[in-house]
Design an enzyme around this catalytic site. Sequence first.
Site, PDB file in Angstrom:
ATOM      1  N   ARG A  62      82.219-120.423   7.215  1.00  0.00           N
ATOM      2  CA  ARG A  62      83.666-120.507   7.375  1.00  0.00           C
ATOM      3  C   ARG A  62      84.181-119.498   8.394  1.00  0.00           C
ATOM      4  O   ARG A  62      85.214-119.703   9.033  1.00  0.00           O
ATOM      5  CB  ARG A  62      84.342-120.290   6.022  1.00  0.00           C
ATOM      6  CG  ARG A  62      85.855-120.211   6.081  1.00  0.00           C
ATOM      7  CD  ARG A  62      86.493-120.257   4.692  1.00  0.00           C
ATOM      8  NE  ARG A  62      85.861-119.371   3.758  1.00  0.00           N
ATOM      9  CZ  ARG A  62      86.046-118.047   3.710  1.00  0.00           C
ATOM     10  NH1 ARG A  62      86.813-117.454   4.603  1.00  0.00           N
ATOM     11  NH2 ARG A  62      85.458-117.322   2.780  1.00  0.00           N
ATOM     12  N   TYR A 117     108.717-130.371  16.963  1.00  0.00           N
ATOM     13  CA  TYR A 117     107.914-131.377  16.257  1.00  0.00           C
ATOM     14  C   TYR A 117     108.401-131.476  14.810  1.00  0.00           C
ATOM     15  O   TYR A 117     108.519-130.460  14.115  1.00  0.00           O
ATOM     16  CB  TYR A 117     106.473-130.883  16.334  1.00  0.00           C
ATOM     17  CG  TYR A 117     105.380-131.642  15.662  1.00  0.00           C
ATOM     18  CD1 TYR A 117     105.151-132.989  15.901  1.00  0.00           C
ATOM     19  CD2 TYR A 117     104.495-130.953  14.815  1.00  0.00           C
ATOM     20  CE1 TYR A 117     104.093-133.644  15.310  1.00  0.00           C
ATOM     21  CE2 TYR A 117     103.427-131.602  14.222  1.00  0.00           C
ATOM     22  CZ  TYR A 117     103.233-132.953  14.465  1.00  0.00           C
ATOM     23  OH  TYR A 117     102.174-133.595  13.872  1.00  0.00           O
ATOM     24  N   ASP A 189     104.661-123.950  21.042  1.00  0.00           N
ATOM     25  CA  ASP A 189     103.837-125.146  20.874  1.00  0.00           C
ATOM     26  C   ASP A 189     103.593-125.700  22.272  1.00  0.00           C
ATOM     27  O   ASP A 189     104.458-126.330  22.870  1.00  0.00           O
ATOM     28  CB  ASP A 189     104.562-126.163  19.992  1.00  0.00           C
ATOM     29  CG  ASP A 189     103.701-127.395  19.691  1.00  0.00           C
ATOM     30  OD1 ASP A 189     102.782-127.699  20.487  1.00  0.00           O
ATOM     31  OD2 ASP A 189     103.950-128.068  18.677  1.00  0.00           O
ATOM     32  N   LYS A 214      95.288-133.825  20.518  1.00  0.00           N
ATOM     33  CA  LYS A 214      95.829-134.553  21.657  1.00  0.00           C
ATOM     34  C   LYS A 214      94.925-134.407  22.885  1.00  0.00           C
ATOM     35  O   LYS A 214      93.859-134.988  22.946  1.00  0.00           O
ATOM     36  CB  LYS A 214      97.247-134.066  21.941  1.00  0.00           C
ATOM     37  CG  LYS A 214      98.171-134.004  20.721  1.00  0.00           C
ATOM     38  CD  LYS A 214      98.374-135.338  20.037  1.00  0.00           C
ATOM     39  CE  LYS A 214      99.567-135.356  19.092  1.00  0.00           C
ATOM     40  NZ  LYS A 214      99.368-134.705  17.794  1.00  0.00           N
TER      41      LYS A 214
END
Length: 397
Positions: A62, A117, A189, A214
């Site tokens: 992790r 967003y 962002d 994206k």
Amino acid sequence: MNTSKDDGRPIPQKAETTLVTAGRDTRAQKGFVNPPVVHGSTVLYPTAEDLHAHRGEFQYGRRGTPTTKALQEALVALEGPQCAGAGIAPSGLAAIATTLLAVLKAGDHLLVCDNAYRPTRNFCNGLLARYSVETTYFDPMIGAGIAELFRPKTRAVLVEAPGSQSFEMPDIPAIASVAHARGALVIDDNTWATPLFHRSLDQGVDISIQAATKYIGGHSDIMFGTISANAKAWPLIAEAIQLLGICAGPDDVFLALRGLRTLAVRLAQHHRSGLDMARWLATRPEVIRVLHPALESDPGHAIWKRDFIGASGLFSIVLKPAPQKAVDALLDAVTLFGMGYSWGGFESLVIPFDCAGYRTATKWAPGGPTLRLHIGLENVEDLKADLERGFAAFNAA
């Protein structure tokens, strides 16, 4: 993998070269071009002394693997000299949530641009509100005027440049100057342009977020997020990632790294095709406005030209007033433009949207129905022909 000169200084590289070379150590990879996909949780220590000291490059799956290390090194190189570290998350929204939890505490005040967003707003209005963090939304075009909205407990400002539906372009350097003078961090962002076309950390941003689902992924087959930060903010981000147990699966890490290698050529094509389509759409009688900051007619064009070196394939259009059945006829008539709530992949997409129901600092009244388009890697003339069929259906309805 930056090659050094004989005197130890790195050889200057352009971003396109950095995308191909950064985070690659072919010697450690036993000659292979790409790093191995390490599926692992447990890391074994050779001696008790090593175990007690947690001695070793990797301690637990992790916390990182050779695969995640390669991606993080490449992201840091892409973000530029202001980047002190890059963290990875299983989605763009997870990157946003992790960042906000890292920099805020109960009783703090957060400023968020009104074009953010929508899932970002939902997180602020939901979970953050339950933890007594108050959010105030502001006009994305406010610039230095944001100073009037600061309170003693304002800890951070979140911007989206441009907004991924309505495409207002905030003045990040002006906002950052005000925020830093008051001890607040600035979060950007940066999914639309990526650090390839907009190095926001160089312009005063403290934390740069991307939905790597994206353009970094680029093929519509992963969910992924990145969090890059400067030296001031990186310790907060690194701690939050560890405390929250944020990590991404090894296969998605590998696909993100693979997508990163071709980002420059893909984004250049999205830029060219997107502008071509935007200019063509601006001439259509069915379209009363194109929302694209790289167009000279756009209100945010001067800021885009100053702060960005390119645009992506995502923008919106405002149609002339028409009933919903006409818009639906357009959507049903096109075949190359798929209807789906994402972007950044190789395929073209279209969705209708309406910001009016959730804007609070600004009024959304564009004058007609609105569509968001993502221009993919198809031939532009084919895409125009597809939209012409859609417009014919729109007019007939």
